[in-house]
Design a protein around this motif. Structure first.
Motif, PDB file in Angstrom:
ATOM      1  N   LEU A 107      34.624 107.366  87.367  1.00 42.08           N
ATOM      2  CA  LEU A 107      33.846 106.316  86.905  1.00 42.08           C
ATOM      3  C   LEU A 107      32.737 105.715  87.660  1.00 42.08           C
ATOM      4  O   LEU A 107      32.279 104.805  87.373  1.00 42.08           O
ATOM      5  CB  LEU A 107      34.752 105.005  86.377  1.00 42.08           C
ATOM      6  N   GLN A 126      32.775  96.519  82.901  1.00 41.29           N
ATOM      7  CA  GLN A 126      33.712  97.294  82.057  1.00 41.29           C
ATOM      8  C   GLN A 126      33.999  98.597  82.543  1.00 41.29           C
ATOM      9  O   GLN A 126      35.194  98.816  82.347  1.00 41.29           O
ATOM     10  CB  GLN A 126      32.394  97.612  80.844  1.00 41.29           C
ATOM     11  N   ARG A 127      33.383  99.190  83.414  1.00 41.64           N
ATOM     12  CA  ARG A 127      33.629 100.459  84.090  1.00 41.64           C
ATOM     13  C   ARG A 127      35.012  99.907  84.779  1.00 41.64           C
ATOM     14  O   ARG A 127      36.115 100.782  84.983  1.00 41.64           O
ATOM     15  CB  ARG A 127      32.685 100.993  84.979  1.00 41.64           C
ATOM     16  N   ILE A 130      38.080  99.546  82.754  1.00 44.45           N
ATOM     17  CA  ILE A 130      38.612 100.959  82.182  1.00 44.45           C
ATOM     18  C   ILE A 130      39.441 101.313  83.044  1.00 44.45           C
ATOM     19  O   ILE A 130      40.584 102.108  82.773  1.00 44.45           O
ATOM     20  CB  ILE A 130      37.371 101.737  81.662  1.00 44.45           C
ATOM     21  N   SER A 154      26.471 104.391  81.845  1.00 43.71           N
ATOM     22  CA  SER A 154      27.849 103.697  81.645  1.00 43.71           C
ATOM     23  C   SER A 154      28.522 104.204  80.522  1.00 43.71           C
ATOM     24  O   SER A 154      29.616 104.533  80.607  1.00 43.71           O
ATOM     25  CB  SER A 154      27.823 102.167  81.801  1.00 43.71           C
ATOM     26  N   LEU A 158      32.005 106.638  80.780  1.00 44.56           N
ATOM     27  CA  LEU A 158      33.166 106.014  79.668  1.00 44.56           C
ATOM     28  C   LEU A 158      33.605 107.135  78.857  1.00 44.56           C
ATOM     29  O   LEU A 158      34.753 107.405  78.892  1.00 44.56           O
ATOM     30  CB  LEU A 158      32.887 104.886  78.933  1.00 44.56           C
TER      31      LEU A 158
END
Length: 219
Positions: A107, A126-127, A130, A154, A158
Motif C-alpha cells: 500500500l 484510508q490506505r 485498509i 491511492s 487499493l
C-alpha cells in the motif's frame, strides 16, 4: 465453490420501516463482491448487519467460524500514534513483522508509516485503514465506500491490494454508488435499491454489457 457466509431472507426493521427486506445472497471464499446502489439503498445497513452491529428482525446469517474485518466510513485512528504503532498494536501474535512489512510495501506506506496519523491526508488514512483491515489475514473484509475522496494513485494501490489478497483466499464485500469504480476488480455485483436486492450479476463481461441496464433499475 466454498461459501463462507450465507444471508437468508434477512429483514432489518427500524421502528415501523424496513431498512432491509428479505435479502438473499452469499459470499464465497476469495470472491470480490461489489455492493452497488444509491445513497439510502441499505448498503451500509447490510454491511453492519453482517458484522453483527445491527440486529436482524427476521431471517438468518449463516457462516463458518470466520475472521471478519471492516472499514466502515473513515478508519478510527489515534492521532498521536504513528502508522507503524497502529499496526504493531493491532497485530495478533501470529502476525509477523514480515507480513506487516508486506502490507506497508503493497500500500506504499513507507514514506509516512512513522509519522503521527494526525499529519495524514485522507488518502494516507484510508490506505492505513485498509492495511489494518488486512493485517491479520481475515477471511472476509467489508469496505464501505473505500474509494471516496481518494486520489487516482491511492485508488490504484487499493485495487492492487484487494486483488492480491483475494488471490490468496480473502473475500471482499465492497460498497459503492458508482459501478465504474468496481467493475475492474469484482467477480460479482449485488445491486440494491430501497432496502431490496434487485440484481445479482456475475462478472466479467456481463458487468460491461449490463451496466446501463443495471443503472436503469435504480431509476
Amino acid at each position: 465453490m466454498n461459501t463462507i457466509i450465507k444471508i437468508k431472507q434477512v429483514t432489518v426493521r427500524f421502528k415501523r420501516k424496513n431498512a432491509l427486506e428479505k435479502i438473499d445472497c452469499q459470499i464465497n471464499r476469495g470472491e470480490v463482491v461489489g455492493l452497488v446502489g444509491p445513497n439510502g439503498a441499505g448498503k451500509t445497513t447490510l454491511m453492519k448487519t453482517i458484522l453483527g452491529f445491527i440486529p436482524i428482525s427476521a431471517g438468518e446469517i449463516a457462516h463458518q467460524q470466520i475472521k471478519m474485518a471492516s472499514l466502515i466510513e473513515q478508519p478510527g485512528l489515534y492521532p498521536f500514534m504513528t502508522g507503524m504503532e497502529h499496526l504493531k498494536m493491532l497485530a495478533e501474535k501470529q502476525t509477523t513483522q514480515v507480513e506487516i512489512d508486506r502490507l506497508i510495501h503493497l500500500l506504499d506506506l513507507t514514506d509516512f508509516i512513522n509519522q503521527k496519523t494526525k499529519e495524514y491526508s485522507l488518502g494516507m488514512k484510508q490506505r492505513l485503514g485498509i492495511a489494518i483491515g488486512l493485517l491479520n489475514n481475515p477471511d472476509l473484509i467489508i469496505l464501505d465506500e473505500p474509494m471516496n475522496g481518494l486520489d487516482p494513485y491511492s485508488v490504484k494501490l487499493l485495487k492492487k491490494a484487494i486483488l492480491t489478497y483475494s488471490e490468496t483466499g480473502t473475500s471482499f464485500l465492497i460498497s459503492s454508488h458508482i459501478l465504474s469504480e468496481l467493475k475492474q476488480i469484482v467477480n460479482r455485483v449485488l445491486l440494491m435499491k430501497a432496502g431490496h436486492l434487485v440484481e445479482n450479476v456475475v462478472h466479467p463481461e456481463l458487468l460491461e454489457d449490463f451496466e446501463d441496464g443495471l443503472l436503469a433499475k435504480l431509476a
